[in-house]
Write an enzyme that holds these catalytic residues in place. Sequence first.
Site, short mmCIF file in Angstrom:
data_model
loop_
_atom_site.label_atom_id
_atom_site.label_comp_id
_atom_site.label_asym_id
_atom_site.label_seq_id
_atom_site.Cartn_x
_atom_site.Cartn_y
_atom_site.Cartn_z
N ARG A 507 0.81 -1.22 0.00
CA ARG A 507 0.00 0.00 0.00
C ARG A 507 0.84 1.26 0.00
O ARG A 507 1.82 1.36 0.74
CB ARG A 507 -0.90 0.05 1.23
CG ARG A 507 -1.93 -1.04 1.28
CD ARG A 507 -3.05 -0.81 0.27
NE ARG A 507 -4.15 -1.70 0.60
CZ ARG A 507 -5.25 -1.28 1.21
NH1 ARG A 507 -5.41 -0.02 1.52
NH2 ARG A 507 -6.20 -2.14 1.50
N CYS A 508 0.43 2.22 -0.82
CA CYS A 508 1.14 3.49 -0.89
C CYS A 508 0.14 4.64 -0.79
O CYS A 508 -1.03 4.48 -1.10
CB CYS A 508 1.86 3.61 -2.24
SG CYS A 508 2.98 2.26 -2.56
N HIS A 633 -14.39 14.22 14.29
CA HIS A 633 -14.24 12.76 14.27
C HIS A 633 -12.77 12.39 14.31
O HIS A 633 -11.95 13.04 13.68
CB HIS A 633 -14.89 12.19 13.01
CG HIS A 633 -14.49 10.77 12.73
ND1 HIS A 633 -14.93 9.72 13.49
CD2 HIS A 633 -13.63 10.25 11.82
CE1 HIS A 633 -14.38 8.60 13.04
NE2 HIS A 633 -13.58 8.90 12.04
N HIS A 687 -13.92 -1.65 9.56
CA HIS A 687 -12.79 -2.19 8.80
C HIS A 687 -13.01 -3.63 8.38
O HIS A 687 -12.25 -4.18 7.62
CB HIS A 687 -11.51 -2.09 9.63
CG HIS A 687 -11.19 -0.68 10.01
ND1 HIS A 687 -11.61 -0.13 11.20
CD2 HIS A 687 -10.55 0.30 9.36
CE1 HIS A 687 -11.21 1.13 11.25
NE2 HIS A 687 -10.57 1.42 10.15
N CYS A 719 -16.15 4.67 11.75
CA CYS A 719 -15.51 5.55 10.78
C CYS A 719 -16.39 5.57 9.53
O CYS A 719 -17.50 5.03 9.54
CB CYS A 719 -14.09 5.04 10.46
SG CYS A 719 -13.06 6.24 9.59
N1 GLN Z 1 -15.68 11.78 6.89
C1 GLN Z 1 -14.70 10.82 6.52
C2 GLN Z 1 -15.36 9.57 5.99
O1 GLN Z 1 -16.37 9.20 6.48
C3 GLN Z 1 -13.83 10.43 7.68
C4 GLN Z 1 -12.76 9.47 7.29
C5 GLN Z 1 -11.72 9.23 8.35
O2 GLN Z 1 -11.93 9.53 9.51
N2 GLN Z 1 -10.59 8.66 7.99
O3 GLN Z 1 -14.88 8.94 5.09
ZN ZN Z 2 -12.30 7.73 10.99
#
Ligand code: GLN
Ligand code: ZN
Length: 747
Positions: A507-508, A633, A687, A719
């Site tokens: 990954r890059c 966030h 994830h 996320c």
């Molecule tokens: N608002 C971004 C998303 O939902 C937040 C991504 C992140 O925190 N890496 O994709």
């Molecule tokens: Zn996030």
Amino acid sequence: MASHIVGYPRMGPKRELKFALESFWDGKSSAEDLEKVATDLRASIWKQMADAGIKYIPSNTFSYYDQVLDTTAMLGAVPDRYSWTGGEINLSTYFSMARGNATVPAMEMTKWFDTNYHFIVPELAPSTKFSYSSHKAINEYKEAKALGVDTVPVLVGPVSYLLLSKAAKGVEKSFSPLSLLSSILPVYKEVIAQLKAAGASWIQFDEPTLVKDLESHQLSAFSAAYSELESALSGLNVLVETYFADVPADSYKILTSLSSVTAYGFDLERGTKTLELVKSGFPAGKYLFAGVVDGRNIWADDLAASLATLQSLEAVVGKDKLVVSTSCSLMHTAVDLVNETKLDDEIKSWLAFAAQKVVEAYFSANAAALASRRSSPRVTNEEVQKAATALKGSDHRRATTVSARLDAQQKKLNLPILPTTTIGSFPQTVELRRVRREYKAKKISEEEYTNAIKEEISKVVKIQEELDIDVLVHGEPERNDMVEYFGEQLSGFTFTANGWVQSYGSRCVKPPIIYGDVSRPNPMTVFWSKMAQSMTARPMKGMLTGPVTILNWSFVRNDQPRFETCYQIALAIKKEVEDLEAGGIQVIQIDEAALREGLPLRKSEHAFYLDWAVHSFRITNCGVQDTTQIHTHMCYSNFNDIIQSIINMDADVITIENSRSDEKLLSVFREGVVYGAGIGPGVYDIHSPRIPSKEEIADRVNKMLAVLDTNILWVNPDCGLKTRKYAEVKPALTNMVEAAKQIRAEL
Ligand code: GLN
Ligand code: ZN
């Protein structure tokens, strides 16, 4: 003066290794195909350095995955679960440790110091047996020699290896990996003996942990290790290489007194205090590898400044013992400027990627380019500079307390308790990517593009309404990347076509380049956010990336302090926040996913960083009305040590990653109660493709309610949902909303 390169990118100028690895993992090509690509890459790198006249050329800095994992292989420290039975470690065992296999999960991965590179964390136990099990270092040395290049073989130093290791499951409490020092040194001795026999005259040990705040027993381990290795090392020139920060004074003293070591490598780009240490005392007759060429950035070196530094060191060290070097491995910068055919010539003349950094000739050629960069009107925007300077020293804080603001907001928003929301992005389909790509390439018209995105937003809004989510998002379909999207619309940013930097494995990432004063010529998100809000009666969150995250995920200009650039970005985002508010957006999320990442390595520098980083965040939203709700966030949960700073950000609602570390967060939440802001610890892990059940989510929420006030808890995923599929997102969010409703009914 002789020159040295600490290490070099492995991926290749066009990410050749990435594609070879991924094709091998997919079963589409053979091990021989992969080895061929790797051999060719190594040969071209060595040749390039030799042609440039580099005297000390590294070998064994290539890797199929990671140099720490290579060391684990060298030591035969394979965790039991991979059922390795001894002998030379093959690709299958190696990649199983790196990536897991059908039956066994991968080893843990973590960030390499304060870079965006991730290494595979060794897992050690008192019972771990070590044996010389990967001959990569000697093989690479011989391979280069056969090509006519006598290299400096590089090993991860034994003490850093152990300090970066973790205790295996079950022995965490009772065992420190450093206690295995005398067990791993015999393997190092075997490797050293082989290198010597093959004709090596130099060896490099990377000991970057020396820049951290070490305890005295950890420091003693360095003395112990290098005196134990002394007889094995005799006859060799031994370079101990440090990088990424200053070496603390006590560590410097111990390091420079090691009698088996003949040369020291220091990062003089980030380690300005080290320069003072060297000037105040350097052991006679030893070499200094002066890391003046920045390995972590893309700027052409400031020749005059480097020369001045080198001249001042010459007097201390002696001309024949001073070697020009890179501040760290060049793997943390982009590979080759030659492939940037679209970058404009002026900006291009200010840059140096890895390939350019090794070219000694560049040292003399770049003086003119540098002068052009300094005087270019493209770099300087006086208005921006004045505005940013005016910010220093003042507070920029919203006038009322968070509780009063939340009350005012609630009167307008009228949300249920345990409000549900998501973090921003919705799944990015192949179709979406195609639309963006074709618009960029001008293959479809602006109108066609706008209609396609509008349709996507409307689909995402409808889904959320059907799911009965309380605070909606537009789904970010117009964004490729949360930093690039903003960088492309701000002045002072430019982008490369091939400026890739390895993040982990194959990954890059391709960071934007901030070359000049930052300003926002036009609104960036208002059009889409207003459009999304017009589609629903529910509150629609405006979605922005915060200044610290934009800064930390870019190559940053080096002609002014980082905080100044950050303040400039903050002012640009502030304008956007205010335009969103004026456009009727009542909830605005400003993501600071990478705030913690920028924390300096040395504790003594934390307070300063956190101060300007948090200040920058507050600048973006200090001007909004009480009734406008500011969310932030964060993509990490280990912030016990920076909780005060998180509170200082003074956001109304904080959503954070949590699903992988419930317990640690609880104490943080308790502080959150005191703070009074809304808190949304992720209730499931985005994830993974796994769909969490309603019961499991409800159980999580109930656990949080045990320590948090009901009226401050939010319910949201960990996320953004960008990497997931709709088939996963819909049922997962359905269960999330149902869990929230069930608990509301029970309260
Ligand atoms: N608002 C971004 C998303 O939902 C937040 C991504 C992140 O925190 N890496 O994709
Ligand atoms: Zn996030």
